[in-house]
Design an enzyme around this catalytic site. Structure first.
Site, short mmCIF file in Angstrom:
data_model
loop_
_atom_site.label_atom_id
_atom_site.label_comp_id
_atom_site.label_asym_id
_atom_site.label_seq_id
_atom_site.Cartn_x
_atom_site.Cartn_y
_atom_site.Cartn_z
N ARG A 1 23.43 17.93 23.42
CA ARG A 1 23.61 17.10 22.23
C ARG A 1 24.66 16.04 22.57
NH1 ARG A 1 19.50 18.48 20.01
NH2 ARG A 1 19.29 19.46 17.95
N HIS B 1 16.30 10.65 24.03
CA HIS B 1 16.17 12.01 23.50
C HIS B 1 14.74 12.53 23.66
CE1 HIS B 1 18.15 14.97 20.46
NE2 HIS B 1 17.35 15.61 21.29
N GLU C 1 22.20 8.19 17.39
CA GLU C 1 20.85 7.91 17.86
C GLU C 1 20.05 7.20 16.78
OE1 GLU C 1 19.12 11.58 19.25
OE2 GLU C 1 20.66 11.86 20.79
#
Length: 321
Positions: A232, A280, A261
């Site tokens: 993360r 991601h 993000e």
């Protein structure tokens, strides 16, 4: 037909929804619709797992809260809010196992890209420039995998298979782990960091791990080492990382996750030399949503038949034990 199931979705629905609907009275909710539909539901499938809407929509009355929440992701950090974790009647499960091998392969690809400077080669290709140069080997290089869950273990096994020397970092130190060999605990973490050519972050985001890679940790890393983050973004102090990269202490980083993000266009991480940015997507491979949906369906069948659920999360620790 079973109790009411709410599926929180964004831009797509589970592919096997007809089979899900045969087992539960299913309703589909966007983030905007969730506050009206969640109270009184027996089960929540967080098919859109990173949404903050669940915490914002959680019923004030514990009796109206879902009794089971399944997250279509490995990380459950958006669901570790007090009203859920403090309610002993709520079972939280995740999608542990679906992402293990895809992320392990992605980490190997990132390490190869850093060692062989594939991004630089592609830049030269686009410029029609013929620039032979030496690259690095990965065989014999040392890797510290920080996070000893199923994803970290898959990473360790694959990196060992290509000749890298792997150790782990976790809460419980040990010297005889089947995948990591040595697992460094807090007392020997600095030693592991100082020996590693690559540090791979595969830990869950919990109150204990948030911001764990700070300026002191980056300073303890081996000069010229590289950081790979597939956990993360909030595990890392990004300004401190930018400083370590800009100052040349670290040779590079491969980052798939970020504190914010999408990564803002103004972030210096986009253009720092030796940095690979990906959106991601480390675990997203062909048919990954199929696997997520099948795992939930299996748990739904287990619940209907009174069998134990897979991937029950320890709500205090924030991950599956």
């Amino acid at each position: 037909m079973g109790d009411r199931l709410v599926v929180l979705y964004n831009d797509h629905l589970p592919y096997n929804r007809e089979r899900i609907e045969s087992l539960a009275r299913t309703v589909y909710a966007t983030e905007e619709e969730l506050p009206a539909l969640l109270p009184g539901a027996d089960t929540l499938l967080a098919w859109w797992p990173l949404s903050p809407a669940v915490a914002a929509s959680w019923p004030d009355d514990p009796a109206k809260a879902p009794r089971w929440v399944h997250v279509a992701a490995a990380g459950v950090d958006p669901y570790l809010f007090p009203a859920l974790t403090g309610n002993p009647d709520v079972v939280l499960t995740n999608s542990r196992g679906v992402y293990d091998q895809p992320i392990a392969e992605y980490v190997l690809g990132l390490i190869l890209s850093l060692a062989k400077d594939f991004p630089g080669m592609w830049d030269h290709q686009r410029g029609r420039q013929w620039r032979p140069r030496d690259s690095e080997r990965i065989g014999g290089r040392t890797v510290l995998v920080w996070g000893t869950g199923s994803i970290g273990r898959a990473v360790a096994r694959l990196l060992r298979a290509v000749g890298m020397r792997v150790s782990g970092a976790g809460r419980t130190p040990r010297d005889d782990d089947p995948d990591f060999g040595t697992v460094h605990g807090p007392a020997t973490l600095r030693t592991g960091l100082g020996e590693a050519d690559y540090v791979v972050l595969a830990a869950p985001l919990t109150p204990a791990t948030r911001g764990m890679v700070d300026a002191s940790v980056l300073a303890a890393m081996k000069p010229g080492a590289r950081l790979v983050n597939v956990g993360r973004g909030q595990l890392v102090d990004e300004p401190a990382l930018v400083d370590a990269l800009s100052g040349g202490r670290l040779a590079g980083a491969a980052l798939d996750v970020f504190a914010q993000e999408p990564l803002p266009a103004a972030s210096p991480l986009w253009e720092l030399p030796g940095v690979i940015v990906s959106p991601h997507t480390a675990g997203e491979v062909v048919h990954w949503r199929h696997d997520l949906a099948e795992l939930f369906l299996d748990n739904l069948l287990r619940r209907a038949e009174g069998r134990p659920l897979r991937n029950v999360v320890d709500k205090e620790q924030g991950y599956v034990r």
